[in-house]
Design a protein around this motif. Structure first.
Motif, PDB file in Angstrom:
ATOM      1  N   MET A 177      57.284  63.231  50.839  1.00 33.11           N
ATOM      2  CA  MET A 177      55.853  62.952  50.820  1.00 33.11           C
ATOM      3  C   MET A 177      55.310  63.176  49.410  1.00 33.11           C
ATOM      4  SD  MET A 177      52.867  64.565  53.249  1.00 33.11           S
ATOM      5  CE  MET A 177      53.123  66.257  52.700  1.00 33.11           C
ATOM      6  N   LEU A 178      54.429  62.285  48.983  1.00 34.23           N
ATOM      7  CA  LEU A 178      53.701  62.439  47.730  1.00 34.23           C
ATOM      8  C   LEU A 178      52.361  63.097  48.016  1.00 34.23           C
ATOM      9  CD1 LEU A 178      53.981  59.120  45.666  1.00 34.23           C
ATOM     10  CD2 LEU A 178      54.780  61.363  44.967  1.00 34.23           C
ATOM     11  N   VAL A 179      52.000  64.064  47.198  1.00 30.15           N
ATOM     12  CA  VAL A 179      50.689  64.694  47.300  1.00 30.15           C
ATOM     13  C   VAL A 179      50.083  64.752  45.914  1.00 30.15           C
ATOM     14  CG1 VAL A 179      49.385  66.748  47.924  1.00 30.15           C
ATOM     15  CG2 VAL A 179      51.398  66.108  49.267  1.00 30.15           C
ATOM     16  N   LEU A 224      59.770  58.685  32.272  1.00 34.95           N
ATOM     17  CA  LEU A 224      60.403  57.838  33.280  1.00 34.95           C
ATOM     18  C   LEU A 224      60.004  58.278  34.687  1.00 34.95           C
ATOM     19  CD1 LEU A 224      62.493  55.663  33.991  1.00 34.95           C
ATOM     20  CD2 LEU A 224      64.273  57.381  33.708  1.00 34.95           C
ATOM     21  N   LEU A 225      59.997  59.587  34.930  1.00 28.89           N
ATOM     22  CA  LEU A 225      59.588  60.083  36.241  1.00 28.89           C
ATOM     23  C   LEU A 225      58.113  59.802  36.511  1.00 28.89           C
ATOM     24  CD1 LEU A 225      61.483  63.490  36.527  1.00 28.89           C
ATOM     25  CD2 LEU A 225      62.109  61.273  37.478  1.00 28.89           C
ATOM     26  N   ALA A 226      57.273  59.935  35.479  1.00 27.36           N
ATOM     27  CA  ALA A 226      55.850  59.640  35.661  1.00 27.36           C
ATOM     28  C   ALA A 226      55.656  58.179  36.070  1.00 27.36           C
ATOM     29  CB  ALA A 226      55.084  59.942  34.377  1.00 27.36           C
ATOM     30  N   ASP A 227      56.407  57.279  35.445  1.00 26.48           N
ATOM     31  CA  ASP A 227      56.332  55.863  35.814  1.00 26.48           C
ATOM     32  C   ASP A 227      56.754  55.650  37.260  1.00 26.48           C
ATOM     33  OD1 ASP A 227      55.442  55.007  33.326  1.00 26.48           O
ATOM     34  OD2 ASP A 227      57.449  54.628  32.556  1.00 26.48           O
ATOM     35  N   GLN A 228      57.770  56.384  37.696  1.00 21.15           N
ATOM     36  CA  GLN A 228      58.259  56.191  39.058  1.00 21.15           C
ATOM     37  C   GLN A 228      57.340  56.833  40.109  1.00 21.15           C
ATOM     38  OE1 GLN A 228      60.754  53.945  39.613  1.00 21.15           O
ATOM     39  NE2 GLN A 228      60.212  53.741  37.468  1.00 21.15           N
ATOM     40  N   PHE A 229      56.666  57.919  39.746  1.00 24.17           N
ATOM     41  CA  PHE A 229      55.646  58.462  40.639  1.00 24.17           C
ATOM     42  C   PHE A 229      54.564  57.406  40.863  1.00 24.17           C
ATOM     43  CE2 PHE A 229      55.789  63.339  40.930  1.00 24.17           C
ATOM     44  CZ  PHE A 229      57.171  63.339  40.944  1.00 24.17           C
ATOM     45  N   ALA A 230      54.146  56.766  39.772  1.00 23.75           N
ATOM     46  CA  ALA A 230      53.132  55.711  39.897  1.00 23.75           C
ATOM     47  C   ALA A 230      53.649  54.561  40.760  1.00 23.75           C
ATOM     48  CB  ALA A 230      52.736  55.202  38.512  1.00 23.75           C
ATOM     49  N   ALA A 231      54.939  54.223  40.592  1.00 28.17           N
ATOM     50  CA  ALA A 231      55.514  53.137  41.384  1.00 28.17           C
ATOM     51  C   ALA A 231      55.530  53.486  42.871  1.00 28.17           C
ATOM     52  CB  ALA A 231      56.933  52.835  40.898  1.00 28.17           C
ATOM     53  N   LEU A 232      55.783  54.748  43.198  1.00 31.09           N
ATOM     54  CA  LEU A 232      55.771  55.160  44.605  1.00 31.09           C
ATOM     55  C   LEU A 232      54.389  54.997  45.212  1.00 31.09           C
ATOM     56  CD1 LEU A 232      58.017  58.364  44.633  1.00 31.09           C
ATOM     57  CD2 LEU A 232      58.518  56.154  45.683  1.00 31.09           C
ATOM     58  N   TRP A 233      53.351  55.350  44.458  1.00 31.76           N
ATOM     59  CA  TRP A 233      51.983  55.172  44.980  1.00 31.76           C
ATOM     60  C   TRP A 233      51.693  53.700  45.239  1.00 31.76           C
ATOM     61  CZ3 TRP A 233      49.413  58.778  47.181  1.00 31.76           C
ATOM     62  CH2 TRP A 233      49.449  60.102  46.738  1.00 31.76           C
ATOM     63  N   GLN A 234      52.266  52.817  44.426  1.00 29.91           N
ATOM     64  CA  GLN A 234      51.955  51.391  44.528  1.00 29.91           C
ATOM     65  C   GLN A 234      52.762  50.685  45.608  1.00 29.91           C
ATOM     66  OE1 GLN A 234      52.736  50.085  40.533  1.00 29.91           O
ATOM     67  NE2 GLN A 234      51.093  51.338  39.665  1.00 29.91           N
TER      68      GLN A 234
END
Length: 337
Positions: free
Chosen positions: A51-53, A160-170
């Motif tokens: 889960m993302l929070v 790279l991880l920050a980009d992928q966190f953003a990708a998960l939200w999208q």
């Protein structure tokens, strides 16, 4: 996530008490300013394996004790990215401080304390990917002593991880997107495992996972910037801190970087041509918007890609809309549906 205005008097205290009641088995919540000034805004999203929070908060402390661990039974890892403000985290004798761009690994099976603090009156903002222990622990060489592992924002892997966190939200919450979401989470876990110390029997996957995440991040950046001229090899190498040779190797299976970028621009052009909202746009304007040197160059490239000219695609989409009274153009206008 957009930050809300300050809450009316008394609302902060009510929000604090509600949070304390909801988390009483997980941790103690201690505000670092007046209870009436307490503020917390959060959003969550399921990612299949976790889960993302994301949260924005006034200064506060979370204190997770041995009693909480025994009482709550929570056995998860948090991979936390600091966006704004500062995070201090302590577990046993280990203590780290995160600033914007930094990432850390938190083990919720260990007693710990977390302080969230803004800078210059700002609220703190952070995102955590919460993962059950069985998802991440098998990848770690020392799964019970990896808490407080810090990945500084200056490290390319943190970006790279920050980009992928953003990708998960999208990612949409659909069955079709589940495989993509799972692959992103697996890649994040592999990169974190490399930083924290990877289990020997899983070591061979690290480089491939990082390359996969890096390629996904670059493609997401390309997709968001098709209308700009900032997609040259030099631009991408500078943003993602890559050598030109490394960048070209990443795109070998896509026919090369330039080929991939042009394909994506042509795919975007196709979607615009069949969209009612863009059907009045002149072809020259569409070509310039997508960074083609002129409408003739655009038309030739489009015909090679799809077997029809842009005008023919637009005519077919308009005819289909008239016949069916549909608001959106068909994706089968090329006769491939």
């Amino acid at each position: 996530m957009s930050e809300l205005a300050a809450a009316p008097p008394g609302i902060g205290r009510q929000a604090l008490e509600a949070l304390r009641a909801a988390t009483s088995d997980i941790c103690d919540v201690i505000p670092l300013n007046a209870p009436d000034d307490f503020y917390l805004l959060s959003a969550t999203k399921m990612t299949g394996k976790g889960m993302l929070v994301e949260s924005v908060s006034s200064p506060l402390e979370y204190d997770r004790t041995a009693a909480h661990i025994a009482r709550g039974g929570l056995d998860h890892y948090h991979i936390t990215l600091c966006y704004q403000g500062q995070i201090r985290f302590a577990s046993g004798r280990r203590e780290i401080a995160l600033r914007p761009g930094d990432v850390c690994l938190i083990d919720m099976a260990q007693p710990n304390r977390t302080w969230l603090m803004g800078a210059g009156g700002e609220r703190s903002r952070q995102t955590s990917l919460i993962l059950p222990r069985p998802v991440l622990a098998p990848r770690l060489a020392h799964p019970d002593s990896s808490a407080a592992t810090l990945l500084p924002g200056c490290d390319r892997r943190a970006r790279l991880l920050a980009d992928q966190f953003a990708a998960l939200w999208q990612q949409p919450e659909t069955a079709d997107a589940a495989a993509v979401t799972a692959a992103i989470v697996d890649g994040i876990c592999d990169v974190i495992a490399e930083v924290a110390g990877r289990a020997a029997d899983a070591r061979g996957d690290v480089g491939r996972a990082e390359r996969r995440l890096l390629l996904a991040a670059i493609k997401q950046h390309i997709d968001a910037n098709l209308h700009t001229g900032a997609l040259s090899a030099d631009d991408l190498c500078g943003r993602f801190r890559l050598s030109r040779a490394s960048l070209y190797r990443l795109f070998e299976s896509d026919g090369g970087l330039a080929h991939y970028v042009q394909d994506q621009r042509l795919n975007r052009a196709l979607l615009l041509l069949i969209s009612p909202a863009a059907r009045s746009k002149r072809l020259i304007d569409l070509a310039v918007e997508l960074q083609f040197s002129g409408d003739s160059t655009f038309v030739r490239a489009f015909r090679r890609q799809f077997g029809l000219t842009p005008g023919e695609v637009r005519d077919r989409a308009e005819a289909w809309s008239r016949e069916t009274s549909a608001a959106d153009g068909p994706l089968h206008v090329l006769g491939r549906g």
